[in-house]
Design a protein around this motif. Structure first.
Motif, PDB file in Angstrom:
ATOM      1  N   TYR A 308       0.650  -1.176   0.132  1.00  0.00           N
ATOM      2  CA  TYR A 308       0.191   0.184   0.381  1.00  0.00           C
ATOM      3  C   TYR A 308       0.807   1.527   0.499  1.00  0.00           C
ATOM      4  O   TYR A 308       2.198   1.432   0.757  1.00  0.00           O
ATOM      5  CB  TYR A 308      -1.003   0.004   1.847  1.00  0.00           C
ATOM      6  CG  TYR A 308      -2.052   1.465   1.419  1.00  0.00           C
ATOM      7  CD1 TYR A 308      -2.342   2.255   0.261  1.00  0.00           C
ATOM      8  CD2 TYR A 308      -1.505   2.649   2.117  1.00  0.00           C
ATOM      9  CE1 TYR A 308      -3.413   2.668   1.216  1.00  0.00           C
ATOM     10  CE2 TYR A 308      -2.177   3.667   2.183  1.00  0.00           C
ATOM     11  CZ  TYR A 308      -3.028   3.921   1.945  1.00  0.00           C
ATOM     12  OH  TYR A 308      -3.331   4.906   1.900  1.00  0.00           O
ATOM     13  N   ARG A 310       0.263   5.839  -0.615  1.00  0.00           N
ATOM     14  CA  ARG A 310      -0.322   6.798  -1.445  1.00  0.00           C
ATOM     15  C   ARG A 310      -0.420   7.326  -2.486  1.00  0.00           C
ATOM     16  O   ARG A 310      -1.254   7.865  -3.009  1.00  0.00           O
ATOM     17  CB  ARG A 310       0.216   7.957  -0.212  1.00  0.00           C
ATOM     18  CG  ARG A 310      -0.120   8.301   1.166  1.00  0.00           C
ATOM     19  CD  ARG A 310       0.717   9.811   1.712  1.00  0.00           C
ATOM     20  NE  ARG A 310      -0.326  10.706   1.116  1.00  0.00           N
ATOM     21  CZ  ARG A 310       0.543  11.922   1.209  1.00  0.00           C
ATOM     22  NH1 ARG A 310       1.632  12.040   2.693  1.00  0.00           N
ATOM     23  NH2 ARG A 310      -0.731  13.231   1.256  1.00  0.00           N
ATOM     24  N   THR A 313      -2.814   4.868  -4.215  1.00  0.00           N
ATOM     25  CA  THR A 313      -4.272   5.602  -3.740  1.00  0.00           C
ATOM     26  C   THR A 313      -4.489   6.916  -5.857  1.00  0.00           C
ATOM     27  O   THR A 313      -5.398   6.468  -5.976  1.00  0.00           O
ATOM     28  CB  THR A 313      -4.793   6.286  -2.868  1.00  0.00           C
ATOM     29  OG1 THR A 313      -4.335   5.070  -1.672  1.00  0.00           O
ATOM     30  CG2 THR A 313      -5.854   6.554  -2.364  1.00  0.00           C
ATOM     31  N   ASP A 317      -7.453   6.874  -7.923  1.00  0.00           N
ATOM     32  CA  ASP A 317      -8.533   8.337  -7.901  1.00  0.00           C
ATOM     33  C   ASP A 317      -8.305   8.290  -9.423  1.00  0.00           C
ATOM     34  O   ASP A 317      -8.873   8.552  -9.498  1.00  0.00           O
ATOM     35  CB  ASP A 317      -7.920   9.107  -7.379  1.00  0.00           C
ATOM     36  CG  ASP A 317      -8.626   8.380  -5.638  1.00  0.00           C
ATOM     37  OD1 ASP A 317      -8.994   7.660  -6.085  1.00  0.00           O
ATOM     38  OD2 ASP A 317      -8.080   9.487  -4.837  1.00  0.00           O
ATOM     39  N   SER A 434      -7.869  -2.261  -2.048  1.00  0.00           N
ATOM     40  CA  SER A 434      -7.093  -1.024  -2.113  1.00  0.00           C
ATOM     41  C   SER A 434      -8.056   0.390  -1.256  1.00  0.00           C
ATOM     42  O   SER A 434      -9.110   0.073  -0.923  1.00  0.00           O
ATOM     43  CB  SER A 434      -6.612  -0.207  -3.119  1.00  0.00           C
ATOM     44  OG  SER A 434      -8.309  -0.189  -4.424  1.00  0.00           O
ATOM     45  N   VAL A 435      -7.259   1.177  -1.150  1.00  0.00           N
ATOM     46  CA  VAL A 435      -8.277   2.526  -1.046  1.00  0.00           C
ATOM     47  C   VAL A 435      -8.331   3.625  -1.884  1.00  0.00           C
ATOM     48  O   VAL A 435      -7.121   4.357  -2.627  1.00  0.00           O
ATOM     49  CB  VAL A 435      -7.231   3.046   0.571  1.00  0.00           C
ATOM     50  CG1 VAL A 435      -8.366   4.433   0.873  1.00  0.00           C
ATOM     51  CG2 VAL A 435      -6.979   1.743   1.412  1.00  0.00           C
ATOM     52  N   PHE A 436      -9.404   4.477  -1.612  1.00  0.00           N
ATOM     53  CA  PHE A 436      -9.654   4.947  -3.422  1.00  0.00           C
ATOM     54  C   PHE A 436     -10.782   5.414  -2.844  1.00  0.00           C
ATOM     55  O   PHE A 436     -11.432   5.594  -1.758  1.00  0.00           O
ATOM     56  CB  PHE A 436      -9.858   4.286  -4.317  1.00  0.00           C
ATOM     57  CG  PHE A 436     -10.260   3.463  -5.234  1.00  0.00           C
ATOM     58  CD1 PHE A 436     -11.652   3.777  -5.438  1.00  0.00           C
ATOM     59  CD2 PHE A 436     -10.912   2.228  -4.871  1.00  0.00           C
ATOM     60  CE1 PHE A 436     -12.854   3.405  -5.973  1.00  0.00           C
ATOM     61  CE2 PHE A 436     -11.144   1.392  -4.848  1.00  0.00           C
ATOM     62  CZ  PHE A 436     -12.719   1.877  -5.875  1.00  0.00           C
TER      63      PHE A 436
END
Length: 507
Positions: A308, A310, A313, A317, A434-436
């Motif tokens: 992971y 930033r 992400t 995005d 994932s993070v978005f």
């Protein structure tokens, strides 16, 4: 990210986009040329043979392209002194094993496939000839994966342009000689041109690879298992490609249950795959070239960030947001100008209706490709293939329900259902690994409103000045694009940061 790295990404992205746009434009023109030259029935027969060939390509490749790209990009990301030559040697051995194996199987099974499955004895010889190109296809996949990993896509682009031009020149030349002898000879001309083009392509790309690999003189042993990456993709690809091939081969027989004769059914298949889908997929050349570059970028970010970061992400995005903006603009143009487009490319009735139906799911279709690439970069390629298999299996079952009752319209609806199902499964997986951030208003509602207003303005402004036909389509399309971009800026959907992303793909 360093300035040098940004420049490399800008160059690779620009070259990839320009080449894809050129290749896609040539491909659409050539597909329409062939359809008008040999007829929709013969085009349908050719597309059915290409479905069989496509499964052969899947077996010959067996995930080698993606595995090569992953191995090289991840190893160079960890250690620039990696022995790239050693990695590629393993990849070539792998691809030749499956390439020659697939070619041999197709050659031996050609009589059965042509006579019993395609019910066309004239397809036996073309299938035997095309089997010769499978080792070349496999080798090209490995070299293409290498150049994508080292950010030298312009070399792959040069090979692709050369291959396409060789195929076109050979096809036109051979058709002028063989077409007067009948439909079977016309199909033979297409196959021979394809095989010669593939052979020339692999020779040229291998020469470029030999010259480029001298830059990597490291002796550090590469890490990662080729089989661990490639075989899961290969096995799932076999199943998915097999299901898709069976689905395509069943379409004519199920359309005959609707009331069509064999020639009409094959002709309808040729219209969808030879005219409508090439037009729908043409704009993706600008989008897919950038989204394909996300695979090595996301894979490298994942390797450096320990799963992971930033930056990852940020990539997701930006990728989702701009894919939606692009796809809504494309969908609006295809929907509102469907009749004008089909009037320019064909005089056959009903094509505009099918084009409008498929235009409605363009945002889903385009975003699904971007999401799939994100999942591959996140080491979720097995899950992605699982979803493709589920999609193909469901579509195969629905063929027996929809086509006998609704005919060609049922097949178009089936394509829409398939795209929506695949996207739903893939997007759901992306949310778990994932993070978005999602922006429903700025990413969906406002762009949809903008393209509706822009398309109405783009279409009726030329009509006010009395333009018709090609001038109307060209002028209307350009005005729609201008209006759409202006409205996106005014509503805040397209910002300066988005423009910077388009210039360098990733910051």
């Amino acid at each position: 990210m360093s300035l040098k790295r940004v420049c490399v990404l800008v160059i690779n992205g620009a070259v990839s986009a320009a080449t894809s746009f050129l290749m896609s434009g040539i491909g659409v023109w050539f597909s329409l040329y062939l359809t008008n030259k040999i007829g929709t029935a013969m085009m349908g027969q050719y597309q059915l043979m290409m479905s069989v060939y496509s499964f052969g390509v899947t077996f010959a490749s067996s995930g080698a392209n993606f595995a090569t790209m992953r191995l090289v990009s991840e190893n160079l990301g960890r250690n620039p002194k990696t022995n790239v030559k050693g990695l590629l040697k393993k990849c070539f051995l792998y691809c030749f094993f499956f390439g020659f194996g697939g070619g041999g199987l197709l050659f031996l099974l050609a009589p059965f496939i042509g006579e019993q499955i395609l019910q066309n004895t004239g397809a036996v010889l073309p299938l035997k000839i095309v089997s010769v190109s499978l080792p070349c296809v496999a080798a090209s996949g490995v070299i293409g994966g290498y150049f994508a990993a080292v950010r030298k896509v312009y070399k792959t682009a040069a090979v692709q342009v050369g291959e396409q031009l060789v195929k076109i020149v050979l096809t036109v030349s051979l058709l002028s000689v063989l077409l007067p002898r009948g439909e079977e000879h016309a199909c033979l001309a297409l196959i021979i041109a394809s095989v010669l083009g593939e052979s020339a392509s692999v020779l040229f790309s291998y020469c470029l690879y030999r010259a480029d690999r001298r830059r990597y003189k490291g002796r550090a042993k590469g890490e990662g298992s080729l089989l661990r990456i490639a075989l899961p993709i290969a096995l799932s690809s076999y199943l998915r490609s097999g299901l898709v091939t069976v689905k395509h081969l069943l379409v004519p027989s199920q359309l005959q249950k609707y009331g069509m004769n064999h020639r009409q059914a094959v002709s309808a298949f040729g219209i969808i795959h030879g005219i409508v889908l090439p037009v729908i997929m043409f704009p993706t050349s600008l989008l897919f070239s950038f989204s394909n570059l996300m695979v090595p970028e996301v894979a490298e970010a994942r390797a450096k960030g320990g799963g992971y970061s930033r930056r990852m992400t940020y990539l997701i995005d930006r990728g989702i947001q701009l894919t939606l903006l692009f796809s809504f603009g494309t969908a609006g143009f295809l929907y509102f100008f469907a009749n004008e487009l089909t009037g320019l490319i064909s005089d056959r009735q009903g094509i505009g209706v099918y084009l409008k139906m498929l235009a409605l799911i363009v945002p889903v279709m385009y975003l699904d490709h971007t999401v799939d690439n994100m999942l591959k970069g996140l080491d979720q390629q097995v899950r992605s293939m699982e979803y493709n298999i589920i999609d193909a299996a469901c579509s195969l079952g629905l063929i027996f329900i929809l086509l006998p009752r609704f005919g060609t319209a049922g097949y178009v609806f089936l394509i829409c259902f398939s795209e929506i199902l695949n996207f739903t499964l893939s997007f759901r997986r992306l949310t778990k690994v994932s993070v978005f951030h999602l922006f429903p208003v700025r990413g969906v509602f406002l762009p949809l409103l903008c393209i509706c207003v822009a398309a109405y303005g783009g279409k009726f402004t030329p009509l006010f000045f009395g333009l018709q036909g090609l001038p109307l389509t060209l002028c209307g399309g350009l005005l729609t694009l201008v209006y759409y971009l202006v409205l996106l800026r005014l509503t805040g959907c397209f910002t300066k940061n988005d423009a910077q992303w388009l210039k360098g793909i990733f910051r």
